[in-house]
Design an enzyme around this catalytic site. Structure first.
Site, PDB file in Angstrom:
ATOM      1  N   ASP A 536       0.758  -1.081   0.029  1.00 48.77           N
ATOM      2  CA  ASP A 536       0.053   0.035   0.189  1.00 48.77           C
ATOM      3  C   ASP A 536       0.840   1.129   0.134  1.00 48.77           C
ATOM      4  OD1 ASP A 536      -2.655  -0.620   0.009  1.00 48.77           O
ATOM      5  OD2 ASP A 536      -2.697  -1.278   2.126  1.00 48.77           O
TER       6      ASP A 536
HETATM    7  C1  GLC Z   1      -1.080   2.848   5.691  1.00 51.20           C
HETATM    8  C2  GLC Z   1      -0.178   2.004   6.533  1.00 51.20           C
HETATM    9  C3  GLC Z   1       0.090   0.698   5.588  1.00 51.20           C
HETATM   10  C4  GLC Z   1      -1.592   0.202   5.313  1.00 51.20           C
HETATM   11  C5  GLC Z   1      -2.324   1.299   4.736  1.00 51.20           C
HETATM   12  C6  GLC Z   1      -3.661   0.931   4.246  1.00 51.20           C
HETATM   13  O1  GLC Z   1      -0.464   3.439   4.619  1.00 51.20           O
HETATM   14  O2  GLC Z   1       1.038   2.509   6.723  1.00 51.20           O
HETATM   15  O3  GLC Z   1       0.725  -0.160   6.366  1.00 51.20           O
HETATM   16  O4  GLC Z   1      -1.381  -0.854   4.480  1.00 51.20           O
HETATM   17  O5  GLC Z   1      -2.486   2.555   5.338  1.00 51.20           O
HETATM   18  O6  GLC Z   1      -4.299   1.539   3.359  1.00 51.20           O
HETATM   19  C1  GLC Z   2      -1.381  -3.387   5.606  1.00 55.77           C
HETATM   20  C2  GLC Z   2      -2.588  -3.814   4.678  1.00 55.77           C
HETATM   21  C3  GLC Z   2      -2.128  -4.732   3.345  1.00 55.77           C
HETATM   22  C4  GLC Z   2      -1.096  -4.289   2.715  1.00 55.77           C
HETATM   23  C5  GLC Z   2       0.058  -4.337   3.771  1.00 55.77           C
HETATM   24  C6  GLC Z   2       1.372  -3.772   2.839  1.00 55.77           C
HETATM   25  O1  GLC Z   2      -1.304  -4.723   6.155  1.00 55.77           O
HETATM   26  O2  GLC Z   2      -3.731  -4.019   5.444  1.00 55.77           O
HETATM   27  O3  GLC Z   2      -3.676  -4.581   2.656  1.00 55.77           O
HETATM   28  O4  GLC Z   2      -1.102  -5.241   1.902  1.00 55.77           O
HETATM   29  O5  GLC Z   2      -0.253  -3.299   4.680  1.00 55.77           O
HETATM   30  O6  GLC Z   2       1.186  -2.664   2.935  1.00 55.77           O
END
Ligand code: GLC
Ligand code: GLC
Length: 894
Positions: A536
């Site tokens: 993400d």
């Molecule tokens: C934020 C977090 C990330 C997560 C994302 C979900 O960016 O740091 O870890 O996956 O939100 O939308």
């Molecule tokens: C968080 C989010 C997941 C994402 C991951 C890596 O765990 O929930 O959707 O894949 O971060 O960013």
């Protein structure tokens, strides 16, 4: 350092000191009513949706951070001393403190100056209430005159609004008090048809039998001045009462409070409530401000005597046209809730409910049980990892001590992955979830990134365009089909964006998922990344330079250049699964394999514009999916290989991300794990080479970091990943969720030792002994462990709600132990450490119990298989003839 121990027999983790490095929590509830509970009774409850139906209040960023909870105070009326058996909120020096977190229940107890008190908290199956069953024993030589106080603070339902809209909310709070039951009914008069209640038995003898003193068994109290009447006329309002209105009406319950600031007293906190200090409730009736629920019960215990008191906290809905009793009044109609309250104030019923909860969990966990030479493997597989998979399935990423329950509903990508570790335990619920998820897919094949569980609507704040999202649906459905053989799900009509009239069979949703990728290919023929892929925080189209902008939703580039090798790997895997689904579907003789043609792709709603490439779709046969997989594989080998490992991406300038050419972020874990899982590079040594690079450059004693070198400054063109200080989260943290991909990949190249070694590095049970470094719960995975660039290397964060649960469960059970459901039967292909002599397992698969015995005769992974005494070629155990319920499988590894 340890803060407790595993009681493997009872399937409990026993915390023996209350001041764990962080609150170590558990979850109550299985289907609709849920609660979080910490080892000191902190936490909150909600019905279905942690944001929209919050029952009790929790303050974010509070100190200490588990403050607000299910509090019980015991007061010695002779000395005026009071304490909490759960340590918080009073924090007295307790003896024999223990918190037993079990499967769906928590028991917290301790002794203070000879008074032993223990509370068991759980949610009965199928009920929207939680039980706190408090047992108090006098271990002193003389009688003890005690007061017990309970306390919860109600949330005004919408947790976001509750925390912010004070100008309104401090005026709306309303309660009713009847027969000692405290009803929280804010907004019930207007548009809500639900309320919460907090009930209490008076002290009852421990020895079973219905509680003789339950207020409700005696019928409505006639003496209570508060009964039935509107609470505005309470004679007790404001002033401290000396004689309880409930005395006589309800033996033992001597008072209550429903207004927080009366109960606590001005400028006081939960550690020192005025009511508890003085030893008498104020019988306050909340009008506005902050409604709470608190009961006061008095008891005298003889030496050695044990008594119990039961508290019930529940949620109840009434039909809209039966909200009031009498009709036309403003008083809650309690006819349907009262029988429930009466039932669970009865200790005998509580035992029945607790027994049923245990049986439920035995049933879920009994589907796979193993016995290996490694205690940490057994513990996680047999109990805790499976348990965490159920919790993540229920919660997705919504409510934990790291997720507020306000921001995120269910994630499309997340929930699809959660299915992988859950589907074998409750396939019917998995089916329902798949259909819900698919209904938030868009006609383009894309998907809402998140949706609210209560409304099942896609979350517009976040929207879509996370280009990996739709592909996870294929993996989720494939796992469901392999586990159940229920091909009918593919024919199930499912709408797009929940729009009635837009339904197509689920199968077409899967097809559109794959098309979505193919319609979004970049300059190298790799999938465009969109807002982000699995990571993400790798936001290649974001280019945000304004503080406070969301990295996930800010998009300053048109997204036609930045490509993801990770999505390419995911696509190859999904397309291969889809080939098998198409194959199975045609064989099963269900509706003929859906061909995508101009005809059946007629727009389901009038404004739908099918992208032209769908109209000339290559997809119709299993082979066509395989061809698409092969083509993508070829692109990855040509443009996604960096020489010693797989590239991560191309950025908006067409430059490489995750290449030896980069200054920082030269190698990323995700494509190494996922491309190999998809089978890319298995034939030509690149898979092994990529995994060697992971071992050399990314593996640490605490797990495998996400990328190296970590970014030391903010890169506009990379987004959130470079916003984290080095070693945290996606910037070189050990993002545990991606570790099992590498474990699986290692088994695919035959490295059992290495796969299990990686497994052990992040296994919470194996990390229990370093609790002062790890700091999170030793019984569940955390999302992240700080990487080698962080000063706190080895410290875990974001425990509980993480894809790590499902993926590690898949890695250990299906790939290392190698017990793998397939479309055609159970495959047994262990890739275990060389030092293991073997292992045993029982796996219930499609209603048949497979008793599996694996024995190591040589150091390799080649197997010879015997099924019910007969040698079988290969490693697939086909389904037995109907009627046979048990299959004996013997595997010899050589
Ligand atoms: C934020 C977090 C990330 C997560 C994302 C979900 O960016 O740091 O870890 O996956 O939100 O939308
Ligand atoms: C968080 C989010 C997941 C994402 C991951 C890596 O765990 O929930 O959707 O894949 O971060 O960013």
């Amino acid at each position: 350092m340890r803060y407790g121990y595993f009681d493997d027999e009872r399937r409990e983790y026993v915390i023996t000191q209350p001041d764990t490095p962080l609150p170590w929590i558990n979850y109550l509830g299985s289907e609709a009513y849920f609660g979080l509970i910490s080892n000191t009774a902190g936490g909150y409850s909600f019905y279905r949706d942690a944001r929209l139906r919050r029952i009790t209040r929790y303050r974010y960023n509070n100190v200490p951070f588990d403050y607000g909870g299910r509090y019980i105070y015991v007061r010695d009326n002779a000395t005026r001393e009071f304490w909490s058996p759960s340590w918080q909120p009073t924090r007295r020096p307790l003896e024999g403190y223990s918190c037993r977190h079990g499967l769906g229940y928590t028991i917290i107890g301790s002794t203070y100056r000879g008074i032993e008190a223990q509370a068991r908290y759980f949610v009965p199956l199928g009920e929207n209430l939680e039980i706190w069953q408090l047992t108090v024993t006098n271990r002193r030589g003389e009688a003890a005159d005690l007061s017990i106080f309970s306390a919860v603070e109600f949330c005004l339902w919408d947790a976001q609004d509750d925390a912010t809209n004070l100008q309104r909310n401090l005026n709306t709070g309303e309660v009713e008090i009847e027969d000692g039951v405290l009803y929280h009914k804010t907004e019930y008069r207007e548009r809500r048809n639900h309320f919460a209640y907090f009930a209490c038995s008076s002290f009852s003898p421990l020895e079973g039998g219905p509680s003789r003193t339950s207020p409700l068994e005696r019928g409505p109290s006639t003496t209570s001045p508060l009964k039935g009447g509107p609470s505005t006329t309470s004679p007790l309002e404001g002033g401290p009462s000396t004689t309880s209105p409930l005395e006589g009406g309800q033996r033992g319950v001597t008072g209550f409070d429903t207004q927080r600031d009366v109960f606590l007293g001005p400028y006081r906190g939960w550690d020192n409530p005025a009511a508890v200090e003085r030893g008498q409730s104020f019988n306050s009736v909340a009008h506005g401000w902050a409604p709470i629920g608190s009961h006061h019960v008095k008891v005298t215990l003889q030496p050695g005597e044990t008594r119990q008191v039961i508290f019930l906290l529940g949620y109840h809905e009434n039909p809209r046209d039966h909200k009031f009793d009498p009709p036309g009044s403003q008083t809650i109609n309690k006819t349907t809730v009262k029988p429930t309250i009466a039932r669970y104030l009865d200790p005998a019923q509580i035992e029945v409910a607790f027994g049923a909860l245990r049986t439920y969990w035995d049933g879920l966990l009994g589907i796979l049980q193993v016995e290996t030479p490694d205690v940490h493997t057994d513990r996680m597989v047999n109990v805790w990892n499976a348990y965490q998979c159920v919790v993540t399935f229920n919660m997705s990423r919504s409510a934990s001590f790291f997720e507020s329950g306000i921001g995120r509903g269910l994630g499309f990508r997340d929930s699809n992955q959660d299915l992988l570790g859950f589907v074998h335990m409750a396939p019917a619920r998995a089916r329902e979830r798949i259909l819900d998820l698919a209904a938030t897919q868009l006609e383009s094949g894309g998907a809402y990134h998140q949706y609210q569980p209560l409304t099942r609507r896609g979350n517009d704040d976040v929207g879509s365009n996370f280009n990996d999202d739709p592909l996870w649906l294929v993996l989720g459905v494939a796992a469901y089909l392999k586990e159940t053989g229920d091909w009918s799900i593919l024919d199930q009509p499912v709408p797009y964006d929940n729009q009635p009239g837009s339904e197509t069979p689920l199968y077409e949703h899967l097809q559109r998922s794959l098309h979505y990728t193919l319609e979004r290919l970049g300059p190298h023929g790799l999938p465009l990344i969109g807002r982000a892929d699995w990571n993400d925080c790798l936001n290649l189209n974001c280019f945000s330079d304004e503080p406070g902008q969301s990295f996930q939703t800010t998009t300053n580039k048109d997204g036609q250049v930045a490509e993801s090798v990770f999505i390419a790997g995911l696509f190859v895997l999904a397309a291969k699964e889809m080939a098998q689904i198409a194959n199975g579907k045609s064989q099963i003789g269900k509706s003929a394999n859906q061909q995508i043609t101009n005809d059946n792709l007629q727009p389901p709603t009038s404004n739908f514009q099918p992208p032209t490439s769908i109209l000339h779709s290559p997809f119709s046969t299993p082979q066509s999916y395989l061809d698409a997989a092969r083509q993508m594989e070829a692109v990855v080998l040509e443009h996604g290989w960096d020489g010693e490992w797989f590239l991560r991406a191309y950025d908006d300038f067409g430059h490489k991300v995750g290449s030896h050419e980069c200054e920082e972020g030269k190698i990323f874990i995700e494509p190494q794990g996922f491309c190999v899982m998809a089978g890319i590079g298995l034939g030509d040594g690149r898979a092994e080479q990529a995994l060697e690079s992971v071992n050399r450059l990314l593996a640490t004693p605490h797990g495998i970091v996400l990328q190296q070198p970590a970014y030391s400054r903010y890169y506009l063109h990379l987004g959130e990943i470079s916003s984290y200080p080095p070693g945290y989260k996606e910037n070189g943290g050990i993002f545990c969720h991606s570790n099992p991909w590498v474990m699986i990949a290692e088994t695919m190249v035959g490295h059992g030792d290495r796969a299990h070694d990686y497994y052990t590095r992040i296994n919470p049970s194996a990390r229990e002994a370093i609790g002062e470094i790890h700091r999170c719960e030793p019984y569940v995975y955390a999302q992240m462990i700080a990487g080698r660039d962080a000063p706190t290397h080895g410290e875990a964060k974001n425990s509980w709600l993480t894809g790590t649960a499902a993926l590690n469960y898949v890695a250990i059970t299906q790939w290392i132990l190698g017990i793998r459901p397939t479309f055609d039967g159970l495959q047994i292909a262990p890739v275990i450490p060389a030092s293991w002599s073997g292992f045993q397992a029982t796996r219930v698969f499609r209603g048949v119990a497979y008793r599996i015995d694996v024995e190591r005769a040589g150091p390799g992974n080649a197997i010879s298989l015997t099924v019910d005494g007969r040698p079988v070629a290969g490693n697939l155990v086909s389904l037995p003839p109907p009627g046979q319920t048990e299959v004996v499988v013997k595997v010899v590894l050589c």
